[in-house]
Design a protein around this motif. Structure first.
Motif, PDB file in Angstrom:
ATOM      1  N   SER A 170       0.784  -1.219   0.316  1.00  0.00           N
ATOM      2  CA  SER A 170       0.007   0.255   0.100  1.00  0.00           C
ATOM      3  C   SER A 170       0.722   1.196  -0.087  1.00  0.00           C
ATOM      4  O   SER A 170       1.869   1.295   0.697  1.00  0.00           O
ATOM      5  CB  SER A 170      -0.721  -0.084   1.165  1.00  0.00           C
ATOM      6  N   SER A 193       0.247   5.728  -0.247  1.00  0.00           N
ATOM      7  CA  SER A 193      -0.304   6.731  -0.547  1.00  0.00           C
ATOM      8  C   SER A 193       0.352   8.005  -1.230  1.00  0.00           C
ATOM      9  O   SER A 193       1.606   8.045  -0.806  1.00  0.00           O
ATOM     10  CB  SER A 193      -0.994   7.362   0.661  1.00  0.00           C
ATOM     11  N   GLU A 197       0.812  11.347  -4.314  1.00  0.00           N
ATOM     12  CA  GLU A 197       0.166  12.491  -5.431  1.00  0.00           C
ATOM     13  C   GLU A 197       1.254  12.559  -6.431  1.00  0.00           C
ATOM     14  O   GLU A 197       2.107  13.129  -6.469  1.00  0.00           O
ATOM     15  CB  GLU A 197      -0.223  13.940  -4.533  1.00  0.00           C
ATOM     16  N   LEU A 239      -3.612   8.667  -6.359  1.00  0.00           N
ATOM     17  CA  LEU A 239      -3.510   8.949  -4.991  1.00  0.00           C
ATOM     18  C   LEU A 239      -3.103   7.843  -4.084  1.00  0.00           C
ATOM     19  O   LEU A 239      -2.631   8.103  -3.036  1.00  0.00           O
ATOM     20  CB  LEU A 239      -5.101   9.607  -4.525  1.00  0.00           C
ATOM     21  N   GLU A 240      -3.402   6.800  -4.809  1.00  0.00           N
ATOM     22  CA  GLU A 240      -3.086   5.400  -3.899  1.00  0.00           C
ATOM     23  C   GLU A 240      -2.882   4.254  -4.818  1.00  0.00           C
ATOM     24  O   GLU A 240      -3.585   4.177  -5.943  1.00  0.00           O
ATOM     25  CB  GLU A 240      -4.369   5.098  -2.992  1.00  0.00           C
ATOM     26  N   THR A 260      -2.505   0.191  -4.212  1.00  0.00           N
ATOM     27  CA  THR A 260      -2.370  -1.323  -3.461  1.00  0.00           C
ATOM     28  C   THR A 260      -2.246  -2.352  -4.430  1.00  0.00           C
ATOM     29  O   THR A 260      -2.723  -2.406  -5.848  1.00  0.00           O
ATOM     30  CB  THR A 260      -3.906  -1.340  -2.586  1.00  0.00           C
TER      31      THR A 260
END
Length: 181
Positions: A120, A122, A124, A175-176, A178
């Motif tokens: 994971s 996070s 930008e 943004l993310e 996974t």
């Protein structure tokens, strides 16, 4: 060493230990008490205050310097998805438009190594338009303005995302990420 010498040595050591205990005890009783802290004061003895708990905040190490060098903001992660230099087989590659002047390292090409069974991260990263996955399937969360969009990408495939799939061709920010094995 003779028995008398051993006996003398043991006796001397025992006497020194006993004497030091008496000196320490006398010093403790003779020392004046520390002044009491005023009511409501936060002053405490060092031994009375436990150390703060070690808490992992999952902040990405070196994120400020990476942002300065490459224009990608890495905020949080579990440590299983790491930004690396492109060129090694088995990496996830993310392509972002208009980053040639900002990203002097990859020119808008960002590669990630994934370890473990899941990962994971996070971040930008603006203007993402394509992702090439590796041995991991990936789930992406992206946004354009107030609109959020998710993508489920298969293993070992190149997929157009963001502006490529948008009828208005708006730039989307990644943004993310996974991943799952």
């Amino acid at each position: 060493m003779s028995s008398i010498t051993k006996l003398f040595t043991v006796g001397a050591v025992a006497g020194a230990v006993a004497l030091s205990g008496v000196v320490v005890a006398n010093a403790a009783t003779a020392a004046p008490a520390a002044p009491a802290a005023p009511a409501g004061s936060a002053v405490t003895a060092a031994d009375d205050t436990p150390p703060p708990p070690a808490v992992e905040d999952y902040a990405y190490p070196g994120a400020d310097q990476i942002f300065k060098d490459r224009g990608i903001k890495l905020t949080r992660g579990d440590g299983h998805i790491v930004l690396v230099a492109c060129g090694t087989p088995g990496l996830m590659e993310v392509n972002a438009r208009g980053m040639q002047d900002i990203d002097k390292v990859g020119g808008g090409r960002f590669c990630f190594r994934t370890t473990g069974t899941t990962g994971s991260l996070s971040l930008e990263l603006p203007s993402v338009y394509g992702v090439s996955t590796n041995d991991y399937a990936a789930h992406l969360t992206m946004a354009a303005g107030t609109e959020s969009k998710t993508y489920d990408l298969p293993k070992n495939a190149w997929t157009g995302v963001g502006e490529i799939g948008d009828p208005q061709h708006r730039p989307f920010t990644l943004l993310e990420i996974t991943t799952t094995k």
